[in-house]
Design an enzyme around this catalytic site. Structure first.
Site, PDB file in Angstrom:
ATOM      1  N   VAL A  24      10.625   2.657   9.887  1.00 19.34           N
ATOM      2  CA  VAL A  24       9.619   3.021  10.504  1.00 19.34           C
ATOM      3  C   VAL A  24       9.907   3.514  11.807  1.00 19.34           C
ATOM      4  O   VAL A  24       9.503   4.581  12.164  1.00 19.34           O
ATOM      5  CB  VAL A  24       8.620   1.806  10.804  1.00 19.34           C
ATOM      6  CG1 VAL A  24       7.270   1.963  11.469  1.00 19.34           C
ATOM      7  CG2 VAL A  24       8.305   1.174   9.268  1.00 19.34           C
ATOM      8  N   VAL A 142      -1.394  -3.825   8.349  1.00 18.43           N
ATOM      9  CA  VAL A 142      -2.044  -3.959   7.365  1.00 18.43           C
ATOM     10  C   VAL A 142      -2.482  -2.625   6.662  1.00 18.43           C
ATOM     11  O   VAL A 142      -2.915  -1.921   7.243  1.00 18.43           O
ATOM     12  CB  VAL A 142      -3.219  -4.695   7.474  1.00 18.43           C
ATOM     13  CG1 VAL A 142      -3.944  -5.001   6.197  1.00 18.43           C
ATOM     14  CG2 VAL A 142      -3.195  -5.995   8.196  1.00 18.43           C
ATOM     15  N   GLY A 197      13.685   2.940  -2.596  1.00 15.87           N
ATOM     16  CA  GLY A 197      13.554   2.476  -1.519  1.00 15.87           C
ATOM     17  C   GLY A 197      12.028   1.898  -1.180  1.00 15.87           C
ATOM     18  O   GLY A 197      11.372   1.638  -0.086  1.00 15.87           O
ATOM     19  N   GLU A 200      12.667  -4.216  -1.256  1.00  9.82           N
ATOM     20  CA  GLU A 200      13.923  -4.592  -0.328  1.00  9.82           C
ATOM     21  C   GLU A 200      14.931  -5.054  -1.600  1.00  9.82           C
ATOM     22  O   GLU A 200      14.724  -5.432  -2.531  1.00  9.82           O
ATOM     23  CB  GLU A 200      13.518  -5.807   0.554  1.00  9.82           C
ATOM     24  CG  GLU A 200      12.685  -5.194   1.612  1.00  9.82           C
ATOM     25  CD  GLU A 200      13.167  -4.337   2.660  1.00  9.82           C
ATOM     26  OE1 GLU A 200      14.313  -4.264   2.795  1.00  9.82           O
ATOM     27  OE2 GLU A 200      12.180  -3.700   3.500  1.00  9.82           O
ATOM     28  N   LYS A 215      -0.754 -10.478   5.396  1.00 11.51           N
ATOM     29  CA  LYS A 215      -1.688  -9.281   5.684  1.00 11.51           C
ATOM     30  C   LYS A 215      -2.905 -10.037   5.539  1.00 11.51           C
ATOM     31  O   LYS A 215      -4.042  -9.676   6.172  1.00 11.51           O
ATOM     32  CB  LYS A 215      -1.632  -8.238   4.838  1.00 11.51           C
ATOM     33  CG  LYS A 215      -0.306  -7.743   5.155  1.00 11.51           C
ATOM     34  CD  LYS A 215       0.178  -6.437   3.914  1.00 11.51           C
ATOM     35  CE  LYS A 215       1.466  -5.835   4.437  1.00 11.51           C
ATOM     36  NZ  LYS A 215       1.837  -4.887   3.114  1.00 11.51           N
ATOM     37  N   GLY A 312       6.115   2.783   3.356  1.00  9.57           N
ATOM     38  CA  GLY A 312       6.985   3.867   3.343  1.00  9.57           C
ATOM     39  C   GLY A 312       7.335   4.239   4.859  1.00  9.57           C
ATOM     40  O   GLY A 312       6.401   4.130   5.746  1.00  9.57           O
TER      41      GLY A 312
END
Length: 442
Positions: A24, A142, A197, A200, A215, A312
């Site tokens: 990110v 979220v 990807g 994890e 969330k 992503g």
């Protein structure tokens, strides 16, 4: 005599300190570079990364960054006088919580994508931000790139929400969607997700439902003005779902999805995360791959659906950068700390409906011995627990050495009654393998 054209003054710079440079964080850097001119046009100011804190300064990165910007000292980034906004992208609830509170005490605005920290420590962090008069934005926490936080905090601020159904974990949705499409087993699809990807190396938080529960706790605060303990949310992962369950669900008119549900029950909040059979006619049934969606039912608006890329690098970075721009606008206008970043000024602690008191329909798949009377015995046990049967399918080889698949779809029943019935069934000699239990959403 002609005068030279007046030179435009340079755009104001607003300093950003990044904590974390994983997927990110790298996406945020890329967007800041690629969209720099557009951001200045929108904002009238330039967002400039002043420093980046990482765990390992020598680790290869996905973006080219001046090494002078990189440090392993989180506090050094927060303490810089030229950092106006701290962007926390480390994850977890320990160091991340401490860093956000430190930044807030230093009068720095905060952007975070950290659903775990907000779910577990959110009241503490938000209260600190309000006390210190700084902004705290968290759109990416979220549903990734889906602007659901703004929709709930602003778009539906005048309405009363009764219930939300969500697909909020991209990894789980990818696995179940792929299983639905080609009927491959769970472990095979999980390996594919990890290679792509989408999962994890340790996928337990995703496939075990904990990520979705974090969330859901945030959604409950936005929808109902309530705080709940994450540990009280009923959570069940997707690891027990098999390809055969999609075959059988399809025969009943359903599809299996990783669902989270929150409902205001007045005295308490119903909060649950689990795989569920949902009708194929529902809009959520078509949410596939790693996409996220939230279906909201409110008093005045009625039903609304929010859909998009929930995970992503770039979708999440879009949400993070939108928060950075929003805070920068507040900085420009001098309105920082003046606008509520929560749906409700004051959140009220609310109890969660105990798991035993939840109710739903149930899909039950038993591997039973092939002998007369088994179905009758099972239905008798269920009946004693006040569980009414809607449909039954029985199929399998006529081989006494192998189990016959007996599938039962029930009417709505209490979770506690179902658990009691399953304990009674397991205590007998009818089943040859552990039963599969999937709740039916209605």
């Amino acid at each position: 005599m002609d005068r030279p054209p007046k030179q435009m003054s340079a755009a104001r710079e607003i300093g950003v300190g990044l904590l974390g440079l994983g997927n990110v964080g790298s996406g945020v850097i890329k967007l800041l570079e690629d969209n720099a001119a557009a951001i200045v046009s929108r904002l009238g100011a330039r967002l400039v990364v002043r420093a980046v804190a990482v765990r390992d300064a020598q680790k290869p990165r996905q973006v080219d960054l001046d090494p002078a910007l990189i440090t392993t000292d989180v506090n050094a980034v927060i303490e810089r006088d030229d950092v106006d906004i701290v962007c926390e992208l480390m994850g977890g609830t320990g160091l991340a919580r401490d860093a956000m509170l430190h930044a807030i005490e230093r009068k720095k605005h905060v952007v975070t994508a950290n659903k775990a920290a907000l779910a577990v420590c959110g009241e503490e962090i938000f209260s600190a931000a309000e006390r210190c008069g700084v902004d705290l934005y968290y759109e990416a926490a979220v549903c990734g790139g889906v602007p659901i936080i703004r929709a709930l905090r602003e778009g539906l601020a005048s309405d009363r929400i009764d219930v939300v159904y969500g697909i909020v974990n991209g990894t789980s949705n990818f696995i179940l969607s792929t299983m639905d499409a080609d009927r491959r087993p769970f472990d095979d699809i999980l390996r594919e997700a990890q290679s792509a990807g989408l999962a994890e190396a340790d996928p337990s938080l995703d496939v075990g439902g904990i990520d979705a529960a974090h969330k859901l706790a945030i959604l409950i605060s936005l929808c109902f003005g309530a705080t709940v303990s994450v540990g009280d949310i009923f959570v069940e992962g997707i690891t027990g779902v098999a390809p055969v369950d999609f075959d059988l669900a399809e025969r009943f008119g359903y599809v299996v999805k990783p669902l989270c549900i929150a409902r205001d029950r007045g005295s308490a909040i119903e909060a649950r995360v689990h795989p569920a059979l949902i009708p194929r006619s529902w809009l959520l049934a078509s949410v596939s791959d790693s996409k996220n969606a939230l279906y909201v039912k409110s008093r005045a608006l009625g039903s609304s659906l929010y859909y998009g890329a929930g995970a992503g690098m770039m979708p999440t970075a879009v949400a993070v950068l939108s928060d950075l721009i929003e805070i920068a606008r507040n900085v420009q206008s001098g309105s920082t700390g003046a606008l509520a970043t929560r749906s409700y000024r004051k959140l009220v602690p609310r109890p969660v409906v105990p798991a035993a008191d939840l109710s739903s329909g149930f899909y039950l798949r038993f591997g039973v011995v092939d002998r007369p009377g088994v179905l009758g015995t099972l239905t008798t046990i269920l009946g004693r627990r006040k569980i009414s049967i809607a449909q039954v399918i029985q199929e399998g080889p006529r081989d006494p050495e192998r189990p016959v698949q007996l599938v039962v779809l029930t009417h709505e029943a209490r979770e506690g009654d179902m658990r009691g019935a399953l304990a009674d069934i397991k205590a007998g000699d009818l089943i040859l393998e552990p039963p599969v239990v999937i709740r039916v959403a209605r």
